[in-house]
Structure formats: C-alpha cells, structure tokens
Design an enzyme around this catalytic site. Structure first.
Site, PDB file in Angstrom:
ATOM      1  N   SER A 123       0.879  -1.149   0.002  1.00 48.71           N
ATOM      2  CA  SER A 123      -0.046   0.019   0.058  1.00 48.71           C
ATOM      3  C   SER A 123       0.740   1.344   0.015  1.00 48.71           C
ATOM      4  O   SER A 123       0.359   2.337  -0.062  1.00 48.71           O
ATOM      5  CB  SER A 123      -0.867   0.082   1.254  1.00 48.71           C
ATOM      6  OG  SER A 123      -0.149  -0.097   2.356  1.00 48.71           O
ATOM      7  N   HIS A 144      -3.023  -3.500  -5.446  1.00 49.09           N
ATOM      8  CA  HIS A 144      -3.169  -3.213  -4.349  1.00 49.09           C
ATOM      9  C   HIS A 144      -4.714  -3.327  -3.815  1.00 49.09           C
ATOM     10  O   HIS A 144      -5.648  -2.360  -4.356  1.00 49.09           O
ATOM     11  CB  HIS A 144      -2.976  -1.581  -4.135  1.00 49.09           C
ATOM     12  CG  HIS A 144      -3.277  -1.299  -2.530  1.00 49.09           C
ATOM     13  ND1 HIS A 144      -3.580   0.229  -2.381  1.00 49.09           N
ATOM     14  CD2 HIS A 144      -3.402  -1.710  -1.399  1.00 49.09           C
ATOM     15  CE1 HIS A 144      -3.804   0.454  -1.142  1.00 49.09           C
ATOM     16  NE2 HIS A 144      -3.424  -0.719  -0.468  1.00 49.09           N
ATOM     17  N   GLU A 156      -6.128  -1.226  -6.904  1.00 50.27           N
ATOM     18  CA  GLU A 156      -5.213  -0.080  -7.532  1.00 50.27           C
ATOM     19  C   GLU A 156      -4.084  -1.207  -8.284  1.00 50.27           C
ATOM     20  O   GLU A 156      -3.729  -1.923  -7.645  1.00 50.27           O
ATOM     21  CB  GLU A 156      -4.606   0.659  -6.695  1.00 50.27           C
ATOM     22  CG  GLU A 156      -5.443   1.736  -5.960  1.00 50.27           C
ATOM     23  CD  GLU A 156      -4.744   2.672  -5.047  1.00 50.27           C
ATOM     24  OE1 GLU A 156      -4.915   3.694  -4.973  1.00 50.27           O
ATOM     25  OE2 GLU A 156      -4.081   2.165  -4.232  1.00 50.27           O
ATOM     26  N   ASN A 194      -4.099   6.643  -0.969  1.00 50.76           N
ATOM     27  CA  ASN A 194      -3.336   7.142   0.204  1.00 50.76           C
ATOM     28  C   ASN A 194      -2.793   8.224  -0.121  1.00 50.76           C
ATOM     29  O   ASN A 194      -2.369   9.077   1.116  1.00 50.76           O
ATOM     30  CB  ASN A 194      -2.324   6.160   0.634  1.00 50.76           C
ATOM     31  CG  ASN A 194      -3.011   4.796   1.508  1.00 50.76           C
ATOM     32  OD1 ASN A 194      -3.935   4.892   2.042  1.00 50.76           O
ATOM     33  ND2 ASN A 194      -2.250   3.682   1.193  1.00 50.76           N
TER      34      ASN A 194
END
Length: 524
Positions: A123, A144, A156, A194
């Site tokens: 991540s 991900h 992702e 993120n």
C-alpha cells in the site's frame, strides 16, 4: 487485454487478513489458489477461518452452500515456496518492508516460469524499487486490494517504471473479472487513495488544533453536511493512529517534506501516549464501558422567521433556497448589492461575481464560505453582521450545517441567521472564525490533491474519482464534486486559504488553474 483464464493457478503469499481475503476472492472467481505463509500452520488455519466465515454467509442466506464448498475446494495450503512453480500469478501480502519483499520476489523469480506475473499488494512501497533487482521487472506489477478484500471493491493496478503495459492491462481485466472495480495508477507515493485522502484527515486535525470546534462537532459536520460515512476522528480511531500516522509520515517523507502532507502533532501525541483508538480503548474518543457520549455543539433559536431576501446566485448552495421555501418561508430575490473586493477580483484573481450572493434575514447577512475569514470578508465587502455557512453535499437533504460569523456580528443577528437555517430543518453547529470552515476546505483540498495526481500522470480523472468512491467510500469523487461547486469557486477557496495562512500547503494545483483559465470542467 483479456483477463487470466480461471484455469490459471493463483498463489498468495501471506496468510494474514489481507492475504487470506485475496485468496478467497481469487478462489470464488474460479481459480485454483495456493496459499503460503512462512509461519507453520498459518495457511491451513487461514483456510479453516475462511470456511467458518463462508459458513456464516450460508447461514444468513447470502451464499449458496455449493459455492462455499467449491470455493474451499480450490484453496490449498502449501508449506514451501517451491510448490508455487506452476502458478501463473503470484500476489504477495507480507510485511511492509522493502528488503523483505525484494528478497521474496528474487526467490520467486528463480522458482516460477518466465511468463508468471509477480504482484505486490503493498500500500505504500514503490513498485519500481521492489522490481529494480529482478531479471524480468516487466512482469512485476502492484495489485493493491483494500481491507477487507472480499468486501471492498477497489483494486489499484500500479505500474512501475518497467511494468509492461500488457501486464497491467491483463491484471486490470482480471480484477474486473473477479468482480472488483480496478483503476490504473503509476508507482508514486501513496498511489491514488493514500495520497489523495490525506487532506480528509489533515484539515479536521488542523481545525481541532486551532480550536475551531471539538472532535464530535467536526465529525458530525463531516457526516451530516458533507455526506461522509465517518468523520476524521471516528475514522482514525477505527483505523488505528499508529497505522494512519505512519502512512501520513511515509507520504510526507516520500514527497521530501511537502507541507501538503504534514503530519499532525495532535496525532503524534496520541501515538506517543499509546492511545491508538478503538483497539487500545482510547483515541480521540473514549471506548471504555463507562465512557460518556460525546457532545456535539449546536445553536438554537426561538425566533420565528417568515421571510428572507436573496441577492445574486448562490450556485452550489441554490438547493438551500428551495429548502427554505419548502418550509413556508417567503423568499424574495434581488440583484446583488455587495460591491466586489477592492481588487475587483473576489480576493482571488478570479470572476468578480463569485462569492457575492447573500441571504438577508433581519440584520443578518448569510453567505457561503469562499475561504476567507468571516471578519476579513466583512471588511472586504463592507458587510455587517456577516454569518458564513459551510458547504453541504446536498443542501436539500443535509441534516446539519456549520456556521461562523464576523467579529462585529451581534448576538441578535446571529440568532436570526440560526433561526432561518433551523426553520429550514437544519441543525446548526458553530465553528470559530476559520478560513473555509470545515467541509468546504476539506473538499477543496481533496480536489486539489486529486487534480495534482492527474496533472502528474498518476491516474486519470475518472480513475481518481472512482478510487476515492470505491476505496474509501467518499460520497462523490473529489474532482466531480469540484466540478459541481465550480472550479472557479474551488480555486477562490484555495487562493484565500493560502492568503490566510501564508503557507504552500494550500497552493492550488496548476491543473486547477489551467482548468479555470480554459473555462472547462476538471473531467473534460
């Protein structure tokens, strides 16, 4: 590019919650799945645990018993890496440590066939760096998943510098075939979610530090006005402050100390104190058995409002007028009497009309925040008794609204403003006179970070918005939300925030400036 055939063996390394979840997803999609963990017995225990979980779904009528048995029959625990030689796709879900991952993939490359795709569920680590020592880095990609993998739709698909486009395309198609919502991203710090999500936490934390309101009030506004499922303090308590703070620090460091990603001293103190949230029993909130229910600040008025006057076009807040009228309050309309700021440019170098629509009720003047302090805007525009209200996802259905007011606003005028909003069915919560209030500044900053991700080629605008909706359950993609507000207005908010704080943290993205200059939408 087509998805991997279901006859392709999928191997998952790491039998923790994430690895087991990914194994379940692949097995339910029809693939034979090999699950490996370096801890003796961990893979077998994980499969047993999946059997229990799937059994509960059967009991609730959410899964056919035959599907449960077929899924479990495709899951096989293996003890040694050598047993993964026949896999066509290997997904790693081990500890977030660069050296450990590079060592693992070097071993796998010697075991697996030349056409096997190697993937990491990292991540936060660079896909490019992990693949750098491989003989075939073009076969390496980031995949991900979000936790819990069987439930969360987003995946992702992250391409490193050497990742072959056809490999990323195949994994994208495979994730879609597995029932997921995949997005393409380039390997950059935080990927999409993120990175773009940092302002969601950062702006609430900053307002808390500045004394704008207490946690419960800020969280209530994010939920009931902004439409988010949880506020920042509730969510970080759930995630765990050790985890959330570490991600923020990682992104901050990866961007060489860019102040947009600056960690919060308040959150650092919680981590230092061991107050990690729900898992430790205390974070921003107390989760002990005798903990008092958090109190949300509210303003109430006993006044009866029968009429108000609207000057100009409220834009995104137009739904508030319909709501006011629907509650039996007479609304008269007039052209704006407010003079532009001395610069003639709304304090932001933009459209001189922006931000000059107001609602007059009694002595009070209400306006949607444009990023300026209420007292600053009152001086700029010669207004008295100015009350600013915050952004809402949908003014027609919002349950709560945040307000602030200028220093010269009398208690009577503030009461009139509260009475009008209250009469329209809104609960009113006070905020200190802070630039951009809460929801508006948070959404503007989310959109700004999303725009920079698009500008820098991390992902397309459509994929950024999809990632934020499917990965963290935002009520609307930040770029689509910015288009609804109006890119000009969002840019004005950011320019005014930057002027108020004098910090690069609030600098507007070049893509946003370009979008406004070209008179188009961010999704065009």
């Amino acid at each position: 590019m087509s998805a991997l055939d279901t006859s392709v063996v999928v191997a998952v390394i790491g039998a923790g919650a994430m690895g087991a979840g990914i194994a379940q997803v692949a097995a339910q999609a029809g693939h034979p799945v090999l699950l490996h963990d370096s801890r003796p017995g961990a893979a077998s225990a994980a499969i047993e645990g999946l059997g229990v979980q799937l059994g509960k779904r059967v009991e609730k009528g959410k899964l056919d018993p035959a599907q449960r048995e077929a899924t479990l029959a495709r899951l096989h625990a293996v003890q040694a890496l050598d047993e993964l030689a026949d896999a066509g796709l290997v997904i790693e879900a081990i500890v977030e440590n660069l050296d450990a991952k590079r060592e693992l993939f070097a071993r796998l490359e010697a075991i697996c066939t030349a056409d096997c795709v190697l993937a990491s569920n990292t991540s936060s680590l660079s896909i490019t760096r992990i693949a750098a020592g491989l003989a075939r880095p073009e076969r390496f990609v980031g995949v991900h998943f979000f936790n819990p993998a069987p439930v969360m739709a987003l995946v992702e698909i992250v391409s490193g510098l050497a990742t072959a486009p056809q490999v990323a395309a195949s994994l994208y198609a495979t994730a879609r075939a597995w029932g997921k919502a995949p997005v393409h991203a380039s390997s950059s710090p935080g990927f999409i979610v993120n990175r773009v999500a940092r302002p969601f936490y950062a702006e609430s934390l900053r307002l808390l530090q500045e004394g704008a309101a207490e946690c419960a009030t800020l969280d209530a506004l994010m939920r009931e006005a902004g439409g988010f499922r949880m506020g920042a303090f509730e969510l970080t308590d759930l995630i765990g402050h050790d985890v959330n703070y570490a991600v923020t620090c990682s992104v901050f460091d990866a961007y060489y100390g860019d102040m947009r990603f600056q960690p919060s001293l308040i959150q650092a103190a919680l981590v230092d104190a061991g107050r990690l949230g729900r898992k430790s029993g205390q974070g921003f909130y107390d989760y002990g058995p005798s903990a008092a229910r958090p109190v949300v600040s509210e303003l109430r008025s006993g006044l009866r409002i029968e009429a108000c006057e609207v000057e100009g076009d409220l834009g995104i807040a137009q739904g508030l007028l319909a709501r006011i009228e629907a509650h039996g309050i007479k609304v008269s309309r007039a052209p704006s009497r407010v003079e532009p700021a001395p610069t003639g440019r709304c304090g932001s170098g933009l459209d001189p009309r922006c931000g000059h629509a107001v609602i007059r009720v009694g002595d009070a003047v209400l306006a949607l925040t444009d990023g300026r302090l209420a007292s600053q805007r009152a001086r700029d525009e010669g207004l008295h008794n100015l009350v600013l209200f915050d952004l809402a996802l949908d003014y027609a259905t919002a349950g709560r609204i945040g307000i602030s007011w200028s220093a010269d606003t009398t208690p009577a005028a503030r009461d009139q403003a509260v009475a009008l909003l209250q009469a329209a069915g809104l609960v009113v919560s006070p905020l200190a006179d802070v630039p951009g209030l809460l929801v508006m500044r948070t959404v503007a900053m989310l959109a700004n970070e999303a725009a920079d991700a698009v500008l820098q080629g991390v992902a397309t605008a459509a994929d950024v918005d999809l990632a934020m909706r499917k990965g963290v359950n935002y009520p609307q993609g930040p770029l689509a939300w910015a288009d609804a507000i109006g890119p000009t207005q969002v840019l004005a908010v950011l320019d005014n925030l930057q002027a108020a704080y004098g910090e690069s943290r609030y600098r507007p993205s070049l893509l946003l400036r370009r979008t406004v200059a070209e008179g188009r939408a961010l999704h065009d």
